[in-house]
Design a protein around this motif. Structure first.
Motif: not given
Length: 431
Positions: A42, A112, A150, A347, A350, A353-358
């Motif tokens: 990451v 990320f 953000h 992080a 999540c 399923r690590l996403t920025r949205a999460c």
């Protein structure tokens, strides 16, 4: 020269640590169930004004604290089995350099997220926000963290963050620091020392307004930035009988003012500084002014890094041992450590399923977060209108040469920071 404005978050609770998976134990050893990280890395970026005109070590604390956390985290297995790869960039303290760092980390290195940003001129903030890159635990040196979505300051924010600072271009700060010294130390007269420079003068005006709102007699002192006459300022402080001295200056200016105060015999109840100058380097920076040095007080929104009776502080100190920058501890290192911890918790929540949205759902969920008690509870719950008053809590420490068996250090004042709280007015200012 930079003036750091500290906005203290409201008190509250947080979710249990068990929700976040891998975390350090109180003594800094690996937690059960951890192991070597093996998945794809990451990537996180850290932007620091490491070589700014303010001085080489002025802004590096958060970076060093964050890197120490991630090193320890990777040794325990990373985030859900994935190591964290840390990429750093020195923006040189300029807007041009900051934009270059943002371009390199976001566009070329494809990080990320950003963590523990400490930028004298965060000119690249609009680009970070436009790209939807989470920036977690940054230091709010300017208004960026109360302006853009953000971006998540280490102290939290209730501002709408829709593209303009605060509410209709105004930010708000409380008077809890001035109330505390009036209540606990009986202070009535305060001096505010600043440079004849725009950002320094603006910060001094904010301090002056807060002091007057709390009923202080205020003495304003201005120092020429190019040819400062600290001796004359110190002499006037003595003649005015100031109880407190606040400043809008860098560490070097503070040290020279202290030296001048000792030379003319100007004694005060407290010379109050902020989290940026809360460090072990006090012993060296103020070596020629022992009287003023032992009148140094610092206030902020994080637990004193010298509170070794606290398990989270002990874990931080152990993590910093042998790490770059760890030979001289500072409050900003502790806050950088906390910033990396905040990203890790987000992080980890999540799963696979690590996403920025999460990650941003975790940041925006409205639950106050404390970094295991290292921070006063911080959250991001936008309010349409600025509050007129707020219950703010305060971390207070005083330097003492006698602390730690004569080695010197910071001694916590006023009890635990989570109970050192007061409801105060919120004063508007334009950044």
């Amino acid at each position: 020269m930079a003036a750091v404005l500290i906005v203290t978050a409201a008190c509250g609770s947080r979710l249990p640590e068990s929700e976040f998976g891998q975390r350090p134990s109180a003594n800094g050893t690996a937690s059960p169930g951890t192991g070597t990280a093996h998945g794809p890395p990451v990537k996180v970026g850290i932007i620091t004004s490491a070589t700014s005109a303010v001085g080489g070590a002025a802004f590096t604390g958060p970076r060093d604290g964050a890197r120490a956390w991630f090193d320890a985290l990777n040794a325990r297995g990373g985030i859900n089995g994935r190591p964290v790869q840390v990429l750093t960039c020195d923006d040189g303290g300029s807007g041009v350099g900051n934009n270059e760092c943002v371009h390199r980390l976001v566009d070329e290195d494809k990080v990320f997220a950003l963590v523990a940003t400490t930028a004298l001129d965060y000119a690249g903030a609009p680009r970070v926000s436009a790209e939807g890159v989470p920036d977690i635990g940054g230091q709010p040196i300017g208004p960026a963290y109360d302006t853009y979505p953000h971006l998540y300051s280490i102290y939290g924010s209730q501002a709408p963050r829709r593209g303009e600072p605060g509410w209709d271009g105004r930010l708000y700060g409380g008077t809890e620091v001035y109330r505390w010294f009036k209540r606990e130390q009986g202070a009535r007269t305060a001096a505010v020392v600043s440079y004849n420079q725009a950002s320094s003068a603006a910060y001094a005006q904010l301090i002056t307004r807060g002091l007057k709102a709390e009923g202080y007699k205020v003495v304003n002192e201005e120092v020429d930035f190019a040819l400062p006459n600290f001796q004359a300022v110190a002499a006037d402080l003595r003649s005015q009988g100031a109880d407190l001295v606040f400043d809008a200056m860098d560490t070097h200016g503070n040290a020279r003012l202290c030296q001048a105060m000792d030379a003319v015999g100007a004694k005060v109840t407290a010379k109050v500084t902020n989290v940026q100058n809360w460090s072990d380097s006090v012993a060296e920076d103020y070596k020629d002014s022992p009287t003023c040095r032992n009148a140094l007080w610092a206030t902020g929104s994080s637990r004193n890094y010298d509170d070794t009776g606290n398990a989270a502080v002990r874990a931080f100190r152990q993590g910093m041992r042998g790490h770059a920058g760890g030979d001289r501890l500072s409050q900003w290192e502790l806050e950088g450590w906390a910033a990396a911890m905040w990203f890790t918790d987000a992080a980890t929540s999540c799963g696979n399923r690590l996403t920025r949205a999460c990650v941003e759902r975790f940041m925006n969920r409205g639950v106050p977060w404390t970094a295991d008690g290292l921070l006063l509870p911080a959250s991001f719950t936008p309010e349409d209108a600025p509050p007129r008053t707020r219950r703010n809590c305060l971390s207070v420490a005083r330097w003492s040469d006698d602390a730690h068996d004569g080695r010197g250090g910071w001694v916590t004042q006023g009890g635990d920071m989570t109970r050192n709280c007061v409801t105060v007015p919120q004063l508007p200012y334009r950044p």
